[in-house]
Scaffold this motif. Structure first.
Motif, PDB file in Angstrom:
ATOM      1  N   LEU A   1       0.826  -1.195   0.000  1.00 29.87           N
ATOM      2  CA  LEU A   1       0.000   0.000   0.000  1.00 29.87           C
ATOM      3  C   LEU A   1       0.869   1.256   0.000  1.00 29.87           C
ATOM      4  O   LEU A   1       0.592   2.213  -0.731  1.00 29.87           O
ATOM      5  N   ALA A   2       1.944   1.250   0.783  1.00 35.72           N
ATOM      6  CA  ALA A   2       2.845   2.401   0.826  1.00 35.72           C
ATOM      7  C   ALA A   2       3.496   2.637  -0.541  1.00 35.72           C
ATOM      8  O   ALA A   2       3.601   3.780  -0.997  1.00 35.72           O
ATOM      9  N   ILE A   3       3.908   1.575  -1.210  1.00 36.67           N
ATOM     10  CA  ILE A   3       4.529   1.712  -2.524  1.00 36.67           C
ATOM     11  C   ILE A   3       3.528   2.270  -3.535  1.00 36.67           C
ATOM     12  O   ILE A   3       3.861   3.164  -4.327  1.00 36.67           O
ATOM     13  N   VAL A   4       2.290   1.780  -3.494  1.00 36.89           N
ATOM     14  CA  VAL A   4       1.261   2.279  -4.410  1.00 36.89           C
ATOM     15  C   VAL A   4       0.996   3.758  -4.165  1.00 36.89           C
ATOM     16  O   VAL A   4       0.887   4.554  -5.111  1.00 36.89           O
ATOM     17  N   LEU A   5       0.922   4.161  -2.902  1.00 37.58           N
ATOM     18  CA  LEU A   5       0.681   5.563  -2.593  1.00 37.58           C
ATOM     19  C   LEU A   5       1.829   6.459  -3.050  1.00 37.58           C
ATOM     20  O   LEU A   5       1.602   7.567  -3.558  1.00 37.58           O
ATOM     21  N   ILE A   6       3.067   5.990  -2.898  1.00 38.34           N
ATOM     22  CA  ILE A   6       4.229   6.772  -3.348  1.00 38.34           C
ATOM     23  C   ILE A   6       4.212   6.933  -4.862  1.00 38.34           C
ATOM     24  O   ILE A   6       4.417   8.027  -5.396  1.00 38.34           O
ATOM     25  N   VAL A   7       3.968   5.839  -5.584  1.00 41.61           N
ATOM     26  CA  VAL A   7       3.938   5.896  -7.046  1.00 41.61           C
ATOM     27  C   VAL A   7       2.807   6.807  -7.513  1.00 41.61           C
ATOM     28  O   VAL A   7       2.979   7.616  -8.439  1.00 41.61           O
ATOM     29  N   TRP A   8       1.659   6.724  -6.865  1.00 44.86           N
ATOM     30  CA  TRP A   8       0.529   7.570  -7.224  1.00 44.86           C
ATOM     31  C   TRP A   8       0.835   9.042  -6.968  1.00 44.86           C
ATOM     32  O   TRP A   8       0.548   9.911  -7.792  1.00 44.86           O
ATOM     33  N   GLY A   9       1.482   9.341  -5.836  1.00 46.21           N
ATOM     34  CA  GLY A   9       1.858  10.718  -5.526  1.00 46.21           C
ATOM     35  C   GLY A   9       2.865  11.285  -6.511  1.00 46.21           C
ATOM     36  O   GLY A   9       2.743  12.435  -6.952  1.00 46.21           O
ATOM     37  N   VAL A  10       3.869  10.505  -6.878  1.00 46.40           N
ATOM     38  CA  VAL A  10       4.873  10.956  -7.843  1.00 46.40           C
ATOM     39  C   VAL A  10       4.220  11.188  -9.196  1.00 46.40           C
ATOM     40  O   VAL A  10       4.523  12.165  -9.895  1.00 46.40           O
ATOM     41  N   ALA A  11       3.294  10.319  -9.576  1.00 48.15           N
ATOM     42  CA  ALA A  11       2.592  10.491 -10.854  1.00 48.15           C
ATOM     43  C   ALA A  11       1.747  11.755 -10.832  1.00 48.15           C
ATOM     44  O   ALA A  11       1.642  12.451 -11.865  1.00 48.15           O
ATOM     45  N   MET A  12       1.168  12.114  -9.703  1.00 49.17           N
ATOM     46  CA  MET A  12       0.378  13.328  -9.612  1.00 49.17           C
ATOM     47  C   MET A  12       1.272  14.566  -9.738  1.00 49.17           C
ATOM     48  O   MET A  12       0.878  15.571 -10.336  1.00 49.17           O
ATOM     49  N   PHE A  13       2.501  14.501  -9.166  1.00 53.37           N
ATOM     50  CA  PHE A  13       3.433  15.623  -9.300  1.00 53.37           C
ATOM     51  C   PHE A  13       3.827  15.843 -10.753  1.00 53.37           C
ATOM     52  O   PHE A  13       3.940  16.965 -11.215  1.00 53.37           O
ATOM     53  N   LYS A  14       4.042  14.760 -11.464  1.00 48.42           N
ATOM     54  CA  LYS A  14       4.470  14.853 -12.854  1.00 48.42           C
ATOM     55  C   LYS A  14       3.308  15.135 -13.797  1.00 48.42           C
ATOM     56  O   LYS A  14       3.531  15.427 -14.961  1.00 48.42           O
ATOM     57  N   GLY A  15       2.091  15.033 -13.305  1.00 49.35           N
ATOM     58  CA  GLY A  15       0.920  15.306 -14.132  1.00 49.35           C
ATOM     59  C   GLY A  15       0.572  14.180 -15.077  1.00 49.35           C
ATOM     60  O   GLY A  15      -0.136  14.381 -16.060  1.00 49.35           O
ATOM     61  N   LYS A  16       1.048  12.976 -14.819  1.00 47.46           N
ATOM     62  CA  LYS A  16       0.757  11.835 -15.674  1.00 47.46           C
ATOM     63  C   LYS A  16      -0.371  11.030 -15.053  1.00 47.46           C
ATOM     64  O   LYS A  16      -0.586  11.019 -13.850  1.00 47.46           O
ATOM     65  N   ARG A  17      -1.084  10.331 -15.901  1.00 50.14           N
ATOM     66  CA  ARG A  17      -2.131   9.423 -15.426  1.00 50.14           C
ATOM     67  C   ARG A  17      -1.564   8.012 -15.346  1.00 50.14           C
ATOM     68  O   ARG A  17      -0.782   7.606 -16.202  1.00 50.14           O
ATOM     69  N   ILE A  18      -1.995   7.295 -14.363  1.00 49.90           N
ATOM     70  CA  ILE A  18      -1.535   5.910 -14.216  1.00 49.90           C
ATOM     71  C   ILE A  18      -2.500   4.990 -14.902  1.00 49.90           C
ATOM     72  O   ILE A  18      -3.660   5.071 -14.803  1.00 49.90           O
TER      73      ILE A  18
END
Length: 95
Positions: A78-95
């Motif tokens: 869960l922590a890894i998913v949240l980190i990846v999701w947060g980084v993707a939001m900073f970069k403005g990309k959709r997962i």
């Protein structure tokens, strides 16, 4: 393996665990980790041998015993998913 050999193997394992405990070597955490897998395996064998009620009960009990032991792994994922999701939001990309 016939029943006599299986009983002998079980007795050797239990005796070895007792001797190791006497010597100060504690392996309770290994037995606590293996027990849910043993119950799940016995449940699967029971379901395959047309004892569906008892097999299903053993699978459920083994699964419930395994959940707390896997909580740390679920938390890490869960922590890894949240980190990846947060980084993707900073970069403005959709997962």
């Amino acid at each position: 393996m016939n029943g006599k050999n299986a009983l002998g193997a079980v007795l050797v394992v239990f005796g070895g665990l007792m001797v190791m405990k006497f010597l100060g070597i504690h392996l309770g955490w290994i037995v606590g980790l293996l027990m849910p897998f043993i119950l799940i395996g016995l449940g699967v064998v029971g379901v395959r041998n047309d004892s569906k009620v008892i097999g299903s009960i053993l699978i459920v009990v083994g699964g419930l015993m395994l959940l707390p032991k896997l909580f740390g792994l679920f938390s890490l994922l869960l922590a890894i998913v949240l980190i990846v999701w947060g980084v993707a939001m900073f970069k403005g990309k959709r997962i």
